[in-house]
Design an enzyme around this catalytic site. Structure first.
Site, mmCIF file in Angstrom:
data_model
loop_
_atom_site.group_PDB
_atom_site.id
_atom_site.type_symbol
_atom_site.label_atom_id
_atom_site.label_comp_id
_atom_site.label_asym_id
_atom_site.label_seq_id
_atom_site.Cartn_x
_atom_site.Cartn_y
_atom_site.Cartn_z
ATOM 1 N N ASP A 286 0.865 -1.168 0.000
ATOM 2 C CA ASP A 286 0.000 0.000 0.000
ATOM 3 C C ASP A 286 0.915 1.236 0.000
ATOM 4 O O ASP A 286 2.147 1.135 0.081
ATOM 5 C CB ASP A 286 -0.977 -0.031 1.185
ATOM 6 C CG ASP A 286 -2.190 0.875 0.943
ATOM 7 O OD1 ASP A 286 -2.129 1.715 0.024
ATOM 8 O OD2 ASP A 286 -3.194 0.757 1.672
HETATM 9 C C1 BGC Z 1 -5.122 3.149 0.302
HETATM 10 C C2 BGC Z 1 -5.478 2.086 -0.710
HETATM 11 C C3 BGC Z 1 -5.405 2.655 -2.106
HETATM 12 C C4 BGC Z 1 -4.035 3.246 -2.333
HETATM 13 C C5 BGC Z 1 -3.833 3.788 -3.727
HETATM 14 C C6 BGC Z 1 -3.853 3.885 -0.066
HETATM 15 O O1 BGC Z 1 -3.629 4.975 0.748
HETATM 16 O O2 BGC Z 1 -5.004 2.560 1.570
HETATM 17 O O3 BGC Z 1 -6.747 1.555 -0.436
HETATM 18 O O4 BGC Z 1 -5.718 1.681 -3.049
HETATM 19 O O5 BGC Z 1 -3.835 4.286 -1.395
HETATM 20 O O6 BGC Z 1 -4.511 4.959 -3.929
#
Ligand code: BGC
Length: 725
Positions: A286
């Site tokens: 993430d």
């Molecule tokens: C979130 C994810 C997301 C990713 C990309 C992160 O901060 O936790 O759910 O897919 O960002 O935008």
């Protein structure tokens, strides 16, 4: 024969991937494991992309993936096409011509594309209890992002929503394991079809593996304490279902479980994910989370050690996202022998395999026609249907609803006249709170009521969520009305920005509600927002309560349809709606939680939802009273519409293991069916429970079925049966 050709295809794919891998340099391999944010290649002013930065990303750093929308704003289909075309043109010039995989959060439709079909959020899709709608949402979302040349969607969220304070509750399919597994799998089926390389299909990503959704203190990205048993019983099954449904990527839990950050958890990412669940795709980190093993978690003593820990734990691709530090550090680690080449080859093979499955290596990929495939009338109709089925009529005293269309109505409250509050986060921007980005042709609750009414609808309120509503003006306006539609709830938010200290609704909303109740006019309470904010007093005083959650771009129309009786509501709660801030007991609680002074006493229980019709279930029976271990259990039950109008009802089948070596929940949902019935129509429904439905994680942490007595519960009926050795 079909199985045979699939095997051949897989073998030749693997051979191609291995050939490609053999010709790659270390730098090219590690580039594939690197994902950067769009801002790294962004241009200035009118220029979407800075060509020099793009060349640097693809030709010098060999990046495998790019994510996110430019400037944190939705783009037009045309601009997306230009972006993807520009990126592809450069990757075609690279030595090995390995295509870049673009990732996007299209979590309730193509949320970063202007004018896309924006569906109800997952919590609402769960309230529909309708997997067919989830399939359609998947199909339409895939189609609408493919129109732009995008393909990889960071969705569905397979975390189970068992902590109502958590600001990402609405991204989940609610508190139940079975419901989330069914709806998430249906979404994947729709999004990916049988061939993810088809022009209207794409790749899904299971988030956020695993144990992210129950932070102890309710704040996003804070520790969860999940025992191995609880993990296996509540949090792994939905991911397992998503893997079975064919999702080729997972995104890693951004928090920590039991003291181990998701990105450092070898046990979860390798032993369980690969060894037990047989996941063959790749795991992406993430946002910035590998770095955070050092800067936040103090698990690593340097950024370099953080990279080593994450890669060795099983992370295949790093969402870095703003620089090439991961790339540089991992090259160093491999050169020094601290990360074996075999691990790099494993990660890169997985990434290349998924790219090949997605058809990215195919010479030309023709884009779908926007006219035929983007925001079509059919998609809007499906979206409206999803919104209608996702709204829960929680209370309707003395048939307050539906209202007559000529009733004089006052509409007020902070969520009455905004599209953003219907859609929530990840809508046209990350936080979804920029009202100026919202389309001009969609209707808010007020707009939709006004359109349907044959009388006068008066609105008192602001133009932004935080505008102070003039209570005296609202009370004054209420005097001439037959009814008040009071819209309370939350402003949109995403991730940590949505952290709150309490589930209580804002004091300003309480004051507005109190003043309006004091007028003595009947109040229809409508709530919008991603979490169950405490409305116990207001719901008690209101004549009717509609829980809207985040019903998406057609949500205003859907709510007006229900209020005026143009649609018979049938949504059911996918969570237990708490009565009080600290009284968080879920429907599948243990006996001890309903014993002595303890009780399950939510404001509205899981599965609750009224209709303008009445339904009764009867005649629940199983085909036998005794089953041998391993036998399937067939059961049937009749459902009748005893009301006077046509409607839909969801029949929920619960099970209870009456005595076991590990305490069992009072009941657990194991099956459900939604049917539409005309007045007086009766339907006989059959269900089959498989042995796994009777199982649990036993004393030895293995899944077991113990012989003994079980109960099945449907409506007010219970039947008992015995399982013998
Ligand atoms: C979130 C994810 C997301 C990713 C990309 C992160 O901060 O936790 O759910 O897919 O960002 O935008």
């Amino acid at each position: 024969m079909v199985g045979c050709s699939v095997r051949n295809q897989e073998a030749s794919r693997q051979a191609n991937v291995q050939d490609l891998l053999a010709s790659m340099t270390l730098e090219e391999k590690i580039g594939q494991m690197t994902q950067i944010d769009f801002s790294v290649i962004a241009g200035q002013g009118d220029k979407l992309i800075d060509q020099a930065k793009l060349l640097d990303a693809i030709l010098t750093h060999h990046v495998g993936s790019i994510l996110n929308t430019p400037n944190n704003k939705a783009q037009s289909v045309e601009d997306w096409r230009k972006i993807i075309h520009t990126i592809n043109t450069v990757s075609e010039k690279s030595r090995l011509k390995i295509p870049v995989l673009y990732g996007i959060d299209a979590i309730h439709g193509a949320s970063y594309t202007k004018n896309a079909t924006l569906f109800p959020q997952a919590i609402n899709m769960a309230a529909t209890f309708n997997p067919e709608l989830s399939v359609k949402e998947g199909e339409i979302t895939a189609q609408e992002i493919r129109v732009s040349g995008l393909q990889w969607n960071f969705s569905p969220v397979m975390d189970i929503g068992r902590q109502p304070l958590w600001p990402r509750l609405w991204e989940t399919y609610g508190e139940d394991v079975h419901l989330a597994s069914v709806l998430g799998s249906a979404y994947i089926k729709g999004y990916q079809g049988d061939d993810i390389s088809a022009p209207n299909k794409g790749l899904t990503c299971l988030k956020h593996y695993v144990g992210y959704s129950v932070p102890n203190n309710g704040k996003d990205r804070t520790p969860a304490w999940i025992s191995e048993r609880m993990l296996r019983e509540y949090f792994l099954p939905s991911f397992e279902a998503g893997i079975k449904a064919g999702s080729p990527t997972v995104m890693v839990n951004s928090g920590e479980v039991d003291g181990i950050p998701g990105h450092a958890n070898y046990h979860y990412l390798t032993t369980i994910l690969r060894g037990e669940l047989g996941f063959k795709g790749f795991a992406v980190s993430d946002w910035e989370d590998i770095k955070r093993l050092y800067v936040r978690d103090k698990l690593a003593s340097s950024p370099k050690e953080a990279v080593k820990i994450a890669v060795m734990a099983g992370v295949d691709m790093s969402m870095v996202p703003f620089d090439y530090s991961f790339y540089d550090l991992l090259i160093e680690l491999v050169k020094k022998g601290e990360v074996p080449m075999a691990r790099i080859d494993e990660a890169v093979s997985r990434i290349l395999t998924v790219k090949d499955q997605a058809g990215l290596f195919k010479a030309s990929s023709l884009l779908l026609s926007a006219e035929l495939s983007f925001a079509t009338q059919e998609s809007t109709d499906t979206n409206l249907q999803a919104a209608r089925e996702s709204i829960v009529l929680a209370k309707n005293d003395q048939h307050m609803l539906p209202l007559k269309k000529d009733a004089k109505v006052l509409v007020t409250g902070p969520t009455a006249n905004l599209l953003s509050v219907l859609n929530g986060g990840w809508t046209l921007s990350w936080q979804g709170d920029n009202d100026s980005l919202q389309p001009k042709d969609k209707l808010t609750v007020y707009g939709a009521l006004q359109k349907k009414s044959t009388s006068k609808v008066t609105y008192v309120g602001g133009t932004h969520f935080n505008d102070k509503i003039d209570i005296r003006k609202a009370v004054e306006a209420a005097k001439d009305q037959d009814v008040i539609v009071l819209c309370l709830g939350e402003k949109p938010y995403t991730e940590t920005m949505g952290n709150i200290p309490s589930l209580n609704i804002d004091q300003s909303q309480v004051e507005l509600a109190n003043a309006l109740f004091a007028t003595g006019k009947p109040v229809v309470l409508v709530t919008l927002g991603g979490r169950p904010r405490i409305i116990t007093e207001q719901a008690d005083k209101a004549s009717a309560v509609l829980l809207g959650f985040l019903p998406g771009m057609e949500g205003g129309v859907a709510i007006a349809d229900i209020i005026y009786g143009d649609y018979n509501p049938n949504g059911k709660l996918p969570i237990s709606y708490p009565r009080n801030t600290n009284d968080i007991v879920l429907y599948d609680h243990k006996p001890i939680e309903n014993f002595d002074t303890n009780s399950y006493n939510p404001l509205y229980p899981f599965g609750h939802g009224l209709s303008y019709s009445q339904f009764e279930t009867s005649g629940l029976k199983t085909d036998k009273q005794q089953y041998k271990m391993g036998e399937a259990i067939n059961l049937s039950v009749k459902v009748a519409n005893t009301g006077s109008i046509k409607g839909k009802e969801t029949v929920l089948v619960y099970i209870n293991d009456m005595a076991a070596t590990v305490t069992r929940p009072n009941r657990q949902l194991k099956a459900f069916k939604k049917v539409e019935l005309s007045p007086k129509q009766i339907e006989n429904l059959s269900f089959t429970l498989v042995p796994d439905d009777l199982s649990f994680i036993g004393v030895d942490l293995e899944r077991v079925v113990e012989p003994g007595d079980f109960k099945i519960m449907v409506g007010s009926e219970t039947v008992q049966f015995t399982v013998t050795e």
